[in-house]
Design a protein around this motif. Sequence first.
Motif, mmCIF file in Angstrom:
data_model
loop_
_atom_site.group_PDB
_atom_site.id
_atom_site.type_symbol
_atom_site.label_atom_id
_atom_site.label_comp_id
_atom_site.label_asym_id
_atom_site.label_seq_id
_atom_site.Cartn_x
_atom_site.Cartn_y
_atom_site.Cartn_z
ATOM 1 N N ASN A 71 0.836 -1.198 0.000
ATOM 2 C CA ASN A 71 0.000 0.000 0.000
ATOM 3 C C ASN A 71 0.872 1.251 0.000
ATOM 4 N N TRP A 72 1.594 1.421 -1.085
ATOM 5 C CA TRP A 72 2.440 2.594 -1.281
ATOM 6 C C TRP A 72 1.948 3.378 -2.476
ATOM 7 N N GLU A 73 2.135 4.674 -2.388
ATOM 8 C CA GLU A 73 2.004 5.534 -3.555
ATOM 9 C C GLU A 73 3.432 5.707 -4.053
ATOM 10 N N PHE A 74 3.679 5.407 -5.301
ATOM 11 C CA PHE A 74 5.052 5.394 -5.819
ATOM 12 C C PHE A 74 5.058 5.956 -7.233
ATOM 13 N N GLY A 75 5.946 6.898 -7.488
ATOM 14 C CA GLY A 75 6.021 7.464 -8.826
ATOM 15 C C GLY A 75 7.209 8.382 -9.008
ATOM 16 N N PRO A 76 7.471 8.780 -10.248
ATOM 17 C CA PRO A 76 8.578 9.690 -10.534
ATOM 18 C C PRO A 76 8.190 11.134 -10.221
ATOM 19 N N LYS A 77 9.158 11.932 -9.800
ATOM 20 C CA LYS A 77 8.900 13.359 -9.590
ATOM 21 C C LYS A 77 8.702 14.054 -10.930
ATOM 22 N N THR A 78 9.451 13.603 -11.933
ATOM 23 C CA THR A 78 9.350 14.147 -13.287
ATOM 24 C C THR A 78 9.026 12.998 -14.220
ATOM 25 N N VAL A 89 22.842 12.041 -15.514
ATOM 26 C CA VAL A 89 21.762 12.817 -14.907
ATOM 27 C C VAL A 89 21.183 12.056 -13.719
ATOM 28 N N ARG A 90 20.457 12.798 -12.901
ATOM 29 C CA ARG A 90 19.781 12.213 -11.736
ATOM 30 C C ARG A 90 18.285 12.458 -11.878
ATOM 31 N N ALA A 91 17.528 11.421 -11.593
ATOM 32 C CA ALA A 91 16.067 11.519 -11.546
ATOM 33 C C ALA A 91 15.624 10.990 -10.186
ATOM 34 N N ASP A 92 14.518 11.508 -9.685
ATOM 35 C CA ASP A 92 14.035 11.090 -8.373
ATOM 36 C C ASP A 92 12.659 10.451 -8.478
ATOM 37 N N TYR A 93 12.499 9.375 -7.725
ATOM 38 C CA TYR A 93 11.209 8.740 -7.522
ATOM 39 C C TYR A 93 10.804 9.013 -6.075
ATOM 40 N N VAL A 94 9.514 8.972 -5.800
ATOM 41 C CA VAL A 94 9.005 9.214 -4.452
ATOM 42 C C VAL A 94 8.072 8.069 -4.073
ATOM 43 N N ALA A 95 8.239 7.595 -2.841
ATOM 44 C CA ALA A 95 7.349 6.562 -2.304
ATOM 45 C C ALA A 95 6.745 7.071 -1.006
ATOM 46 N N VAL A 96 5.451 6.785 -0.813
ATOM 47 C CA VAL A 96 4.746 7.155 0.413
ATOM 48 C C VAL A 96 3.989 5.925 0.905
ATOM 49 N N ASN A 97 4.188 5.580 2.172
ATOM 50 C CA ASN A 97 3.470 4.450 2.773
ATOM 51 C C ASN A 97 2.079 4.935 3.182
ATOM 52 N N ARG A 98 1.043 4.418 2.530
ATOM 53 C CA ARG A 98 -0.340 4.814 2.803
ATOM 54 C C ARG A 98 -1.019 3.912 3.839
ATOM 55 N N PRO A 135 4.402 4.142 8.711
ATOM 56 C CA PRO A 135 3.109 4.647 8.257
ATOM 57 C C PRO A 135 3.176 6.144 7.933
ATOM 58 N N GLY A 136 2.741 6.503 6.747
ATOM 59 C CA GLY A 136 2.744 7.905 6.322
ATOM 60 C C GLY A 136 4.094 8.442 5.886
ATOM 61 N N GLU A 137 5.153 7.665 6.037
ATOM 62 C CA GLU A 137 6.490 8.145 5.686
ATOM 63 C C GLU A 137 6.640 8.326 4.176
ATOM 64 N N LYS A 138 7.343 9.387 3.799
ATOM 65 C CA LYS A 138 7.617 9.708 2.399
ATOM 66 C C LYS A 138 9.124 9.657 2.188
ATOM 67 N N LEU A 139 9.554 9.035 1.094
ATOM 68 C CA LEU A 139 10.982 8.885 0.831
ATOM 69 C C LEU A 139 11.278 9.208 -0.625
ATOM 70 N N GLU A 140 12.275 10.072 -0.855
ATOM 71 C CA GLU A 140 12.760 10.332 -2.210
ATOM 72 C C GLU A 140 13.882 9.346 -2.507
ATOM 73 N N MET A 141 13.819 8.750 -3.692
ATOM 74 C CA MET A 141 14.806 7.744 -4.074
ATOM 75 C C MET A 141 15.420 8.145 -5.412
ATOM 76 N N PRO A 142 16.725 8.453 -5.405
ATOM 77 C CA PRO A 142 17.363 8.884 -6.645
ATOM 78 C C PRO A 142 17.858 7.720 -7.508
#
Length: 191
Positions: A71-78, A89-98, A135-142
């Motif tokens: 149950n995560w929301e997961f996607g690219p920032k761009t 180059v660097r790209a970031d993804y973001v995950a949030v535990n829902r 729970p509710g934690e958000k993490l940026e993953m490069p």
Amino acid sequence: MPSGNGRIVVICAAFVAGMVGMSYAAVPLYSLFCQVTGYGGTTQRVTQESDRVLDRTVKVHFDANTGNGLNWEFGPKTREIEIRIGETVRADYVAVNRSSRPLTGQATYNVTPQAAGAYFNKVECFCFTETTLAPGEKLEMPVTFFVDPDIVNDENIAHVTTITLSYTFYPYEKEKPVAAAPVPVQDNTQL
């Protein structure tokens, strides 16, 4: 050595044990094969950035999915960027535990078109790493990468103008057989 039926039982038991062993070894061996050859859109892992940058550009499209049970929301920032071939180059993804409990996930990846995997080099990546979110934690993953300039010399892939890097996060469960892993995925391509 047993004779008659006893020998058949020993041979059958050895065969079954060998097949079980091969089933557990299949995934790591296949992953190693794909990483070495780029087969199936598997990217290459490198320890240094490219030393050659071309004037030609390529678009890199970012995709993200989560497997059932995570149950995560997961996607690219761009969603997409245009880079010069060879440019690091660097790209970031973001995950949030829902969910209301800590969850651990592990990401797999691939590149399409598949032939581009041999030229898509990752310097830094969050893939194949166990990631636990409270729970509710958000993490940026490069992810830091470049497209190998040798791609322009491969007549089978030189014409490609867009490459898609796709990640899928699955629930991480210790000692669960590969055959029991969830197959369907949800598409969460952008936060």
